[in-house]
Every structure is written in C-alpha cells, then in structure tokens.
Design an enzyme around this catalytic site. Sequence first.
Site, PDB file in Angstrom:
ATOM      1  N   SER A  20       1.002   3.151  -8.381  1.00 17.38           N
ATOM      2  CA  SER A  20       2.508   2.801  -8.399  1.00 17.38           C
ATOM      3  C   SER A  20       2.499   1.442  -7.366  1.00 17.38           C
ATOM      4  O   SER A  20       3.850   1.024  -7.540  1.00 17.38           O
ATOM      5  CB  SER A  20       3.304   3.960  -7.882  1.00 17.38           C
TER       6      SER A  20
ATOM      7  N   SER B  57       0.904  -1.282   0.037  1.00 18.12           N
ATOM      8  CA  SER B  57      -0.191  -0.056   0.134  1.00 18.12           C
ATOM      9  C   SER B  57       1.235   1.263   0.024  1.00 18.12           C
ATOM     10  O   SER B  57       2.108   1.470   0.392  1.00 18.12           O
ATOM     11  CB  SER B  57      -0.892  -0.046   1.340  1.00 18.12           C
ATOM     12  N   HIS B  58       0.415   2.608  -0.345  1.00 17.20           N
ATOM     13  CA  HIS B  58       0.982   3.711  -0.431  1.00 17.20           C
ATOM     14  C   HIS B  58       1.091   3.992   1.202  1.00 17.20           C
ATOM     15  O   HIS B  58       1.950   4.824   1.509  1.00 17.20           O
ATOM     16  CB  HIS B  58       0.302   4.760  -1.199  1.00 17.20           C
ATOM     17  N   SER B  59       0.098   3.539   2.140  1.00 13.59           N
ATOM     18  CA  SER B  59       0.355   3.828   3.333  1.00 13.59           C
ATOM     19  C   SER B  59       0.576   2.711   4.078  1.00 13.59           C
ATOM     20  O   SER B  59       0.219   1.761   4.186  1.00 13.59           O
ATOM     21  CB  SER B  59      -1.166   4.344   3.655  1.00 13.59           C
TER      22      SER B  59
END
Length: 128
Positions: A69, A8-10
Amino acid sequence: MFGIVIVSHSEKLAEGVTELMRMMAHDVKAAAAGGTEDGGLGTSYEKISAAIDAVYTDDGVAVLMDMGSAVMTAEMVLEDMEDRQIKLIDAPLVEGAVLAAVESAAGTPLDALAEKVQEARNMRKIEN
C-alpha cells in the site's frame, strides 16, 4: 539536486532510512513519510503529499517505497501532482535510498536515477 521522499508503513523505518541517507549525503533534501497520522503502522496520503512539498526542487523529487500500500498510496499522490516532476523509484529501500542520495548530491538528473538505482538490485553484500 532533486529531493527524496521515503515512504514506509513504519514511521521509525522511514526516519531511519532518511537518517542514513543524510549521513552519506549531508546536503540532500530528504523527508520521511512513514506510518499513519496517529502513529500507527500504515501509509498516509497526507504525509506523502506533505513530504513531497517539503523537499520539492526545480529538479524534482524521487519517491522510494517499502511495499504494497505504500506504492499504491504514493501512486495516488502522484496522480494529483501531475504538473510536477516526481518519479517513483522501484529499488531496495535502503540501498536504493542511499544511492539516490549520493546521485542527487552528485548532480545526477532525476530522469537518469531509475536506471542507476537498478544497480542496487544486484549489489552483493557477501561474496561466496
């Protein structure tokens, strides 16, 4: 039992999804690969690669990603690990991850996971 990596981006989101998976399937090997090395939002080749190494089994690893991404970075990692059994799973992150954990604990082969997780796409939360 295959391992599972959540990308995840987080960092918090990846860790939360991993925590939920472990609640549903205690013995599953799972790792979170969220955020960047400095704790920011984004994705990290190094974090994904290390997470795969941490949970890799003879049965392989399923990788679930949130979007954009995260998918591209996971694909780059896989290109460098061609000799391993790793599958990118295209599914809703939370529902797909929980289903993957349950299927891994049940002994479902990694090759059969993608088809089973597709069912998560049509899971209704509310009947109208």
